[in-house]
Write a protein that holds these residues in place. Structure first.
Motif, PDB file in Angstrom:
ATOM      1  N   TRP A   1       0.813  -1.215   0.000  1.00  8.14           N
ATOM      2  CA  TRP A   1       0.000   0.000   0.000  1.00  8.14           C
ATOM      3  C   TRP A   1       0.844   1.260   0.000  1.00  8.14           C
ATOM      4  CZ3 TRP A   1      -3.858  -1.799  -2.016  1.00  8.14           C
ATOM      5  CH2 TRP A   1      -4.511  -2.950  -1.573  1.00  8.14           C
ATOM      6  N   HIS A   2       2.026   1.180   0.601  1.00  7.91           N
ATOM      7  CA  HIS A   2       2.948   2.312   0.567  1.00  7.91           C
ATOM      8  C   HIS A   2       3.287   2.649  -0.881  1.00  7.91           C
ATOM      9  CE1 HIS A   2       6.769   4.168   2.642  1.00  7.91           C
ATOM     10  NE2 HIS A   2       6.150   5.026   1.858  1.00  7.91           N
ATOM     11  N   ASP A   3       3.503   1.626  -1.675  1.00 12.18           N
ATOM     12  CA  ASP A   3       3.846   1.817  -3.083  1.00 12.18           C
ATOM     13  C   ASP A   3       2.665   2.372  -3.876  1.00 12.18           C
ATOM     14  OD1 ASP A   3       5.330   1.659  -5.454  1.00 12.18           O
ATOM     15  OD2 ASP A   3       4.634  -0.368  -5.865  1.00 12.18           O
ATOM     16  N   LYS A   4       1.482   1.829  -3.655  1.00  7.82           N
ATOM     17  CA  LYS A   4       0.332   2.206  -4.481  1.00  7.82           C
ATOM     18  C   LYS A   4      -0.184   3.610  -4.180  1.00  7.82           C
ATOM     19  CE  LYS A   4       0.962  -1.806  -5.989  1.00  7.82           C
ATOM     20  NZ  LYS A   4       1.958  -1.901  -7.088  1.00  7.82           N
ATOM     21  N   ALA A   5      -0.119   4.036  -2.903  1.00  5.21           N
ATOM     22  CA  ALA A   5      -0.640   5.359  -2.550  1.00  5.21           C
ATOM     23  C   ALA A   5       0.068   6.460  -3.320  1.00  5.21           C
ATOM     24  CB  ALA A   5      -0.499   5.591  -1.044  1.00  5.21           C
ATOM     25  N   GLY A   6       1.338   6.249  -3.636  1.00  6.87           N
ATOM     26  CA  GLY A   6       2.104   7.268  -4.338  1.00  6.87           C
ATOM     27  C   GLY A   6       1.619   7.549  -5.740  1.00  6.87           C
ATOM     28  N   ASN A   7       0.765   6.705  -6.281  1.00 11.42           N
ATOM     29  CA  ASN A   7       0.232   6.915  -7.633  1.00 11.42           C
ATOM     30  C   ASN A   7      -1.040   7.755  -7.656  1.00 11.42           C
ATOM     31  OD1 ASN A   7       2.274   5.303  -8.782  1.00 11.42           O
ATOM     32  ND2 ASN A   7       1.126   3.437  -8.341  1.00 11.42           N
ATOM     33  N   ALA A   8      -1.469   8.242  -6.496  1.00 10.96           N
ATOM     34  CA  ALA A   8      -2.655   9.101  -6.457  1.00 10.96           C
ATOM     35  C   ALA A   8      -2.386  10.379  -7.235  1.00 10.96           C
ATOM     36  CB  ALA A   8      -3.013   9.431  -5.012  1.00 10.96           C
ATOM     37  N   PRO A   9      -3.210  10.703  -8.221  1.00 16.39           N
ATOM     38  CA  PRO A   9      -2.936  11.877  -9.055  1.00 16.39           C
ATOM     39  C   PRO A   9      -3.190  13.189  -8.316  1.00 16.39           C
ATOM     40  CG  PRO A   9      -5.043  10.897  -9.645  1.00 16.39           C
ATOM     41  CD  PRO A   9      -4.405   9.964  -8.646  1.00 16.39           C
ATOM     42  N   LYS A  10      -2.504  14.221  -8.747  1.00 13.60           N
ATOM     43  CA  LYS A  10      -2.722  15.553  -8.193  1.00 13.60           C
ATOM     44  C   LYS A  10      -4.127  16.019  -8.566  1.00 13.60           C
ATOM     45  CE  LYS A  10      -0.981  20.307  -8.321  1.00 13.60           C
ATOM     46  NZ  LYS A  10       0.027  21.227  -8.903  1.00 13.60           N
TER      47      LYS A  10
END
Length: 373
Positions: A261-270
């Motif tokens: 989840w640490h990895d995936k959260a970073g893909n949240a778009p601006k």
């Protein structure tokens, strides 16, 4: 000489009990962990119902069949296909990961209860507090739940905590939120009703729907980083070797969840949705102050634990799970973080349900345990 060592090595490998009894303290720790796993299973079931695999979204189902069950009853997944599309903006495998995480938490609670019963102890069941209303998206079972995912105040300091090379919460370190707005107000991590399930003309999620899915993405990390710290913190208190093995084994899977989840959260778009903004974490700017030169603290692919202080500053930095002290990562700290997250808030009364008092009592008993030598 090597052959002569084999019998002794074999005997050691087969040993599963050091002769130490299972103490009342061990039972208190196992009981608390089982209770908290039931809470986690409840919230993950809600995520799976709405955002798990579905045949309605290409690629969401994959090749593996999904057979989620609770107490022998099938859990329907992917009931909000548009929400699934928004979650897949963070990663195409999100539905499968959600289903797997749900299955894991259900198994943790079931195993811990079975283990308690096998030792003559009383299993824990918090079902009497399942009174909170779930999403009203079509198809979601309208039975009461233990947790509320509609009014969350998500602490995202775990993001910078794992990137710091000079701060450790066990040493009193302080950290900034990766998404400051999530730590303010109340934000839904699931669609409240069909009204939230809106796609743009090109099939992409509406800004509001994407904000809901991105909130979920950061909430996943918040939930699982807590378990990553809780199990090693409590493992230091157990007496029986087999109980220690249980905590280390389940705790390891919680760490695996957090890493995903640490990895995936970073893909949240601006984006900005009302009073909630998700920043560009790769801009090099601090989303809290706007100051430049903050890349190492927020860069999205820096997901490995940065070496930091541990035990003593004299020992130098080391890559670790953090925190692992009872004060910062113990049972009471975990319950407090869940309460502050808004998980137990009853929208009908704007107050927490009675589950908080029970969890806090169990947490205090677990934290007070002292390992017997």
């Amino acid at each position: 000489m090597a052959a002569g060592l084999l019998p002794g090595r074999f005997a050691f490998a087969q040993a599963v009990d050091d002769g130490a009894p299972i103490t009342k303290g061990d039972i208190a720790i196992l009981t608390f962990l089982s209770a908290l796993e039931q809470v986690e299973a409840d919230l993950w079931i809600q995520y799976a119902e709405l955002g798990g695999p579905t045949n309605a979204v290409p690629g969401a189902q994959g090749l593996s069949g999904i057979d989620l069950q609770l107490n022998g009853k099938q859990i329907l997944t992917g009931l909000a296909p548009d929400y699934v599309i928004a979650l897949q903006v963070l990663d195409g495998d999100m539905p499968q990961y959600i289903a797997d995480n749900t299955d894991d938490e259900i198994s943790h609670h079931r195993f811990l209860n079975n283990y308690l019963a096998s030792k003559g102890a009383q299993p824990i069941d918090l079902s009497q507090f399942a009174i909170l209303p779930p999403s009203r998206v079509t198809g979601v079972p309208q039975n009461g739940r233990l947790t509320n995912l509609k009014q969350l105040k998500v602490d995202t300091k775990w993001w910078t905590r794992y990137r710091s090379d000079a701060q450790n919460p066990d040493f009193g370190g302080s950290f900034e939120n990766a998404v400051p707005d999530l730590a303010k107000g109340q934000h839904p991590a699931i669609p409240l009703s069909n009204d939230d399930l809106v796609l743009n003309a090109d099939g992409t999620p509406s800004t509001h729907l994407q904000a809901i899915a991105s909130t979920a993405g950061f909430h996943f990390g918040f939930i699982e980083q807590g378990g990553s710290s809780l199990y090693p913190a409590l493992a230091q208190k157990v007496t029986n070797l087999e109980v220690l093995r249980v905590l280390l084994s389940i705790g390891g899977s919680e760490i695996m969840h957090f890493q995903v989840w640490h990895d995936k959260a970073g893909n949240a778009p601006k984006l900005t949705d009302g009073d909630l903004s998700f920043p560009d974490l790769n801009s090099g700017n601090d989303p809290n102050t706007g100051a430049s030169g903050a890349a190492d603290e927020f860069q999205t692919n820096l997901i490995m634990p940065e070496p930091t202080l541990f035990l003593s500053k004299k020992l130098g930095p080391v890559s670790i799970i953090r925190p692992t002290s009872t004060e910062q990562g113990g049972a009471v700290a975990s319950v407090v973080s869940f309460v502050q997250d808004g998980l137990f808030l009853d929208p009908a009364t704007n107050r927490n349900t009675g589950i908080v008092d029970v969890l806090m009592r169990l947490a205090e008993e677990a934290d007070q345990v002292t390992r017997r030598v």
